[in-house]
Design an enzyme around this catalytic site. Sequence first.
Site, short mmCIF file in Angstrom:
data_model
loop_
_atom_site.label_atom_id
_atom_site.label_comp_id
_atom_site.label_asym_id
_atom_site.label_seq_id
_atom_site.Cartn_x
_atom_site.Cartn_y
_atom_site.Cartn_z
N ASP A 120 0.85 -1.21 0.00
CA ASP A 120 0.00 0.00 0.00
C ASP A 120 0.88 1.25 0.00
OD1 ASP A 120 -2.08 -1.72 0.53
OD2 ASP A 120 -2.05 -1.32 2.68
N1 URA Z 1 -1.07 -5.85 4.13
C1 URA Z 1 -1.52 -4.60 4.08
O1 URA Z 1 -2.51 -4.27 4.71
N2 URA Z 1 -0.87 -3.73 3.32
C2 URA Z 1 0.24 -4.02 2.62
O2 URA Z 1 0.80 -3.17 1.94
C3 URA Z 1 0.70 -5.34 2.69
C4 URA Z 1 0.04 -6.24 3.44
#
Ligand code: URA
Length: 240
Positions: free
Chosen positions: A105
């Site tokens: 993310d």
């Molecule tokens: N889980 C999440 O919530 N975000 C990420 O970027 C990776 C795993």
Amino acid sequence: MEERLQKILANYGYGARRKCEELIIEGKIKVNGVVALIGQKADPERDEITINDEPIKTSNTRNVYVLLNKPAGYLCTKEDPYAEKTVMDLVKDVKYNLHPVGRLDKNTKGLLLLTNDGEFTNIITHPSFVINKKYVALIQGKVSKNDIETLQKGIILYGKKTSPCQINFRGYNKTKDMSTCEVIIHEGKKRQVRKMFASIEKPVKSLTRTELGPLTLKGVKEGTYRYLSMEEVNALKKVK
Ligand code: URA
């Protein structure tokens, strides 16, 4: 750049350094048509290096694999005209046509691979490929034993149960009312870790991927990257 031949050959996937030294000792390697000697240096961009009289891969055909320590605030996308900052900005000086292997993310930090090898990306990101991903999560509130048990068993996410995972409680800061947990999952569902904790009403305030299979962030400062060796790439593909 000039480097020892055995290092060049190892980086190009011709085996571990020792094996590459043997290739040189056996007289199988030539540099510009002349049988190479052990300890000799060469520049793969400038010199013609052959193995059994076949040219080794040149930079045009070479696959590269980069381990980036992604800071928060960068989107994992190759091209997004609307994105202010993308992970591609951080690997601008790599002259190969890289793409991110999977996603983190925008606000998740840590270990992200990039490569120009589409086949590698298909292998690593295929849902049937089991590779552990370790995250360190800072969570608002006190995470209880019960919370951990609930999450470890799996939760319903996007209509399907997540696989059992491992969560290690690492501490609770009373003043900040924040818990730290290590989360080890092998799936890659969208926002999985954040959604897992959201399901028990404990929001994730900061998330860092610290490990991917055998790879760690050791020696790679936030915002910087390093190249993987072919041994590391081969080890990754064999992860079970
Ligand atoms: N889980 C999440 O919530 N975000 C990420 O970027 C990776 C795993």
